[in-house]
Design a protein around this motif. Sequence first.
Motif, PDB file in Angstrom:
ATOM      1  N   VAL A 111      89.961  40.872  32.272  1.00 49.85           N
ATOM      2  CA  VAL A 111      88.689  40.438  31.698  1.00 49.85           C
ATOM      3  C   VAL A 111      88.128  41.505  30.754  1.00 49.85           C
ATOM      4  CG1 VAL A 111      86.310  39.785  32.219  1.00 49.85           C
ATOM      5  CG2 VAL A 111      88.177  38.907  33.625  1.00 49.85           C
ATOM      6  N   THR A 112      88.247  42.772  31.125  1.00 54.49           N
ATOM      7  CA  THR A 112      87.757  43.836  30.235  1.00 54.49           C
ATOM      8  C   THR A 112      88.529  43.842  28.925  1.00 54.49           C
ATOM      9  OG1 THR A 112      87.117  45.213  32.119  1.00 54.49           O
ATOM     10  CG2 THR A 112      87.388  46.315  30.004  1.00 54.49           C
ATOM     11  N   ALA A 113      89.848  43.696  29.002  1.00 61.07           N
ATOM     12  CA  ALA A 113      90.657  43.659  27.781  1.00 61.07           C
ATOM     13  C   ALA A 113      90.265  42.464  26.914  1.00 61.07           C
ATOM     14  CB  ALA A 113      92.138  43.591  28.133  1.00 61.07           C
ATOM     15  N   VAL A 114      90.083  41.302  27.539  1.00 56.64           N
ATOM     16  CA  VAL A 114      89.673  40.114  26.796  1.00 56.64           C
ATOM     17  C   VAL A 114      88.316  40.337  26.140  1.00 56.64           C
ATOM     18  CG1 VAL A 114      88.926  37.710  27.051  1.00 56.64           C
ATOM     19  CG2 VAL A 114      91.033  38.483  28.146  1.00 56.64           C
ATOM     20  N   ALA A 115      87.381  40.958  26.875  1.00 61.14           N
ATOM     21  CA  ALA A 115      86.038  41.195  26.346  1.00 61.14           C
ATOM     22  C   ALA A 115      86.076  42.084  25.110  1.00 61.14           C
ATOM     23  CB  ALA A 115      85.153  41.816  27.422  1.00 61.14           C
ATOM     24  N   MET A 116      86.814  43.186  25.177  1.00 59.45           N
ATOM     25  CA  MET A 116      86.855  44.112  24.046  1.00 59.45           C
ATOM     26  C   MET A 116      87.596  43.521  22.858  1.00 59.45           C
ATOM     27  SD  MET A 116      85.030  46.413  25.313  1.00 59.45           S
ATOM     28  CE  MET A 116      85.121  47.675  24.054  1.00 59.45           C
ATOM     29  N   ILE A 117      88.632  42.735  23.139  1.00 59.07           N
ATOM     30  CA  ILE A 117      89.374  42.102  22.045  1.00 59.07           C
ATOM     31  C   ILE A 117      88.516  41.049  21.355  1.00 59.07           C
ATOM     32  CG2 ILE A 117      91.299  40.544  21.526  1.00 59.07           C
ATOM     33  CD1 ILE A 117      92.887  42.076  23.671  1.00 59.07           C
ATOM     34  N   ILE A 118      87.880  40.188  22.132  1.00 61.65           N
ATOM     35  CA  ILE A 118      87.101  39.102  21.543  1.00 61.65           C
ATOM     36  C   ILE A 118      85.845  39.626  20.858  1.00 61.65           C
ATOM     37  CG2 ILE A 118      85.668  37.097  22.100  1.00 61.65           C
ATOM     38  CD1 ILE A 118      87.731  36.250  24.111  1.00 61.65           C
ATOM     39  N   LEU A 119      85.065  40.452  21.566  1.00 59.71           N
ATOM     40  CA  LEU A 119      83.771  40.878  21.034  1.00 59.71           C
ATOM     41  C   LEU A 119      83.892  41.849  19.875  1.00 59.71           C
ATOM     42  CD1 LEU A 119      81.642  41.357  24.285  1.00 59.71           C
ATOM     43  CD2 LEU A 119      81.628  39.432  22.692  1.00 59.71           C
ATOM     44  N   ASN A 120      84.961  42.638  19.837  1.00 55.18           N
ATOM     45  CA  ASN A 120      85.078  43.640  18.779  1.00 55.18           C
ATOM     46  C   ASN A 120      86.163  43.326  17.756  1.00 55.18           C
ATOM     47  OD1 ASN A 120      82.979  45.371  19.612  1.00 55.18           O
ATOM     48  ND2 ASN A 120      84.277  46.213  21.217  1.00 55.18           N
ATOM     49  N   ALA A 337      84.403  31.571  24.901  1.00 51.22           N
ATOM     50  CA  ALA A 337      85.620  31.910  25.651  1.00 51.22           C
ATOM     51  C   ALA A 337      85.351  33.021  26.649  1.00 51.22           C
ATOM     52  CB  ALA A 337      86.726  32.327  24.684  1.00 51.22           C
ATOM     53  N   LEU A 338      84.586  34.015  26.242  1.00 52.75           N
ATOM     54  CA  LEU A 338      84.331  35.139  27.138  1.00 52.75           C
ATOM     55  C   LEU A 338      83.401  34.757  28.286  1.00 52.75           C
ATOM     56  CD1 LEU A 338      85.009  38.005  27.710  1.00 52.75           C
ATOM     57  CD2 LEU A 338      83.167  38.742  26.193  1.00 52.75           C
ATOM     58  N   VAL A 339      82.388  33.945  27.994  1.00 50.76           N
ATOM     59  CA  VAL A 339      81.512  33.459  29.074  1.00 50.76           C
ATOM     60  C   VAL A 339      82.332  32.679  30.101  1.00 50.76           C
ATOM     61  CG1 VAL A 339      79.625  31.874  29.641  1.00 50.76           C
ATOM     62  CG2 VAL A 339      79.390  33.426  27.713  1.00 50.76           C
ATOM     63  N   SER A 340      83.220  31.825  29.629  1.00 54.25           N
ATOM     64  CA  SER A 340      84.059  31.043  30.537  1.00 54.25           C
ATOM     65  C   SER A 340      85.025  31.940  31.308  1.00 54.25           C
ATOM     66  CB  SER A 340      84.848  29.987  29.754  1.00 54.25           C
ATOM     67  OG  SER A 340      83.982  29.089  29.098  1.00 54.25           O
ATOM     68  N   THR A 341      85.572  32.942  30.633  1.00 57.52           N
ATOM     69  CA  THR A 341      86.524  33.850  31.293  1.00 57.52           C
ATOM     70  C   THR A 341      85.862  34.591  32.451  1.00 57.52           C
ATOM     71  OG1 THR A 341      87.775  34.154  29.240  1.00 57.52           O
ATOM     72  CG2 THR A 341      88.057  35.818  30.947  1.00 57.52           C
ATOM     73  N   VAL A 342      84.691  35.174  32.189  1.00 61.03           N
ATOM     74  CA  VAL A 342      84.000  35.911  33.253  1.00 61.03           C
ATOM     75  C   VAL A 342      83.475  34.952  34.318  1.00 61.03           C
ATOM     76  CG1 VAL A 342      82.151  37.544  33.784  1.00 61.03           C
ATOM     77  CG2 VAL A 342      83.340  37.695  31.589  1.00 61.03           C
ATOM     78  N   GLY A 343      82.888  33.834  33.868  1.00 58.87           N
ATOM     79  CA  GLY A 343      82.272  32.902  34.805  1.00 58.87           C
ATOM     80  C   GLY A 343      83.248  32.193  35.717  1.00 58.87           C
ATOM     81  N   LEU A 344      84.523  32.101  35.313  1.00 57.97           N
ATOM     82  CA  LEU A 344      85.517  31.421  36.142  1.00 57.97           C
ATOM     83  C   LEU A 344      86.488  32.385  36.828  1.00 57.97           C
ATOM     84  CD1 LEU A 344      86.395  28.403  33.798  1.00 57.97           C
ATOM     85  CD2 LEU A 344      84.979  28.370  35.851  1.00 57.97           C
ATOM     86  N   THR A 345      86.867  33.457  36.134  1.00 57.37           N
ATOM     87  CA  THR A 345      87.860  34.376  36.696  1.00 57.37           C
ATOM     88  C   THR A 345      87.317  35.135  37.900  1.00 57.37           C
ATOM     89  OG1 THR A 345      88.874  34.671  34.523  1.00 57.37           O
ATOM     90  CG2 THR A 345      89.388  36.310  36.199  1.00 57.37           C
ATOM     91  N   VAL A 346      86.117  35.703  37.773  1.00 60.89           N
ATOM     92  CA  VAL A 346      85.556  36.517  38.859  1.00 60.89           C
ATOM     93  C   VAL A 346      85.396  35.707  40.148  1.00 60.89           C
ATOM     94  CG1 VAL A 346      83.540  37.845  39.607  1.00 60.89           C
ATOM     95  CG2 VAL A 346      84.480  38.179  37.304  1.00 60.89           C
ATOM     96  N   PRO A 347      84.783  34.510  40.120  1.00 61.17           N
ATOM     97  CA  PRO A 347      84.700  33.735  41.368  1.00 61.17           C
ATOM     98  C   PRO A 347      86.070  33.365  41.927  1.00 61.17           C
ATOM     99  CG  PRO A 347      83.154  32.881  39.750  1.00 61.17           C
ATOM    100  CD  PRO A 347      84.029  33.859  39.037  1.00 61.17           C
TER     101      PRO A 347
END
Length: 409
Positions: A111-120, A337-347
Amino acid sequence: MLHTLRRVLTPLALARLAVGWLGVVVLALLSGPLTPPVPVLPLVLALAVIVGVILFASTGVVAQAEHLAHRLGDPYGSLVLTLSIVMIEVVLICAVMLGPGDHTTIARDSVTAVAMIILNLVIGLCLLVGGIAHGDLRHRRTGVSSYLAMLVVLCTLAFALPPVVGEGGAFLPWQEIPVVAVTLGCYAFFLWRQTGAQAGDFMEVAPRVGATRVSSAPGSQLSGSQVSAGAAGAAVPAPASDDDDAATRPPLAAVLHEHRNELLSRLVVLVVTVLPVVLLSHDMATLLDDGLGRTGAPSAVAGVLIAAIVFLPESLTSLRAARNGEIQRVSNLCHGALVSTVGLTVPAVLVIGMITGQTVVLAESPVNLVLLGVTLALSVLTFGAPRVTAVHGMAHLVLFVAYGLAVFA
């Protein structure tokens, strides 16, 4: 129905499907010879072929997503592609957790890798491409603010809270249930509002008929459209309403009824096309770990590369939208995509951890936590402005370089 299938399953679409699934079958048959350690030459050739197949299949995902977005409009069209990729990615992470080996940090790293790739990286490239091609671009600040509000809350809950209230970087067993409930509830409420009462906040801003005003003051700057429409102090038409686009689009229910067969066909083709992309990306992880291990590169590099490949279809779609000046669609694809990734992966990983008795470490390192916090702050500054520019894009790209330096450090 037959006519619809012919229109959806074009020769090129069938070729993309065939190549993608053929790659999965061949890789499965060669699982023995490609079991690490693999000799250097076969390793390089295998990785080159896998990447080529992924790139070719990804163009098919982009094509179907664009057709769906054209029919449904945003946010629904972007949401289809986002959820298709994110759901498969979540299943992939869960499958790894349920497999052999110790994978306590896989959710955090992914998730961290996805966040940095998508947001930056992706958003930075999109703002740079869109800003250079079209100048300053307007977006709906209420919609983007909703995405960023969700990201700040969900990322704080997932990565910053465990080291403070948990133990060993993981939530305590009794803390996991409320975290899962709050995360899923928050994400479900967001989706309900995004596709319902607040759908207009996520639609592309209507094209302007002209500039908002023509200034005759010395040193005032006009865009190309302002110069042509307001040369010599001529009156410029009032800007179109932000809601014009929403008003002219037929209701979603009418679109679903009229184009039901085409939409269902394209959705199925999209999922069937994206699935080999994710499966090949997962299999490629083993080969990458083998190759990077020999070079002494950090293990996190493999996670970054896999995340980049998995979200390649969405990244390509976002770049194409930016080239067309559709900056709100870029936000819908990337932030969504990032909201869905965090909102679904963590649970999902927390539930699997509770069922299997595995410890799920979510606490990030201080360096990554600082970079993630700065990234979110920069995103708020960027999309809090009335217009986004190429300069904003360059700032995000520089921050991604900083993340790359941290990974290799």
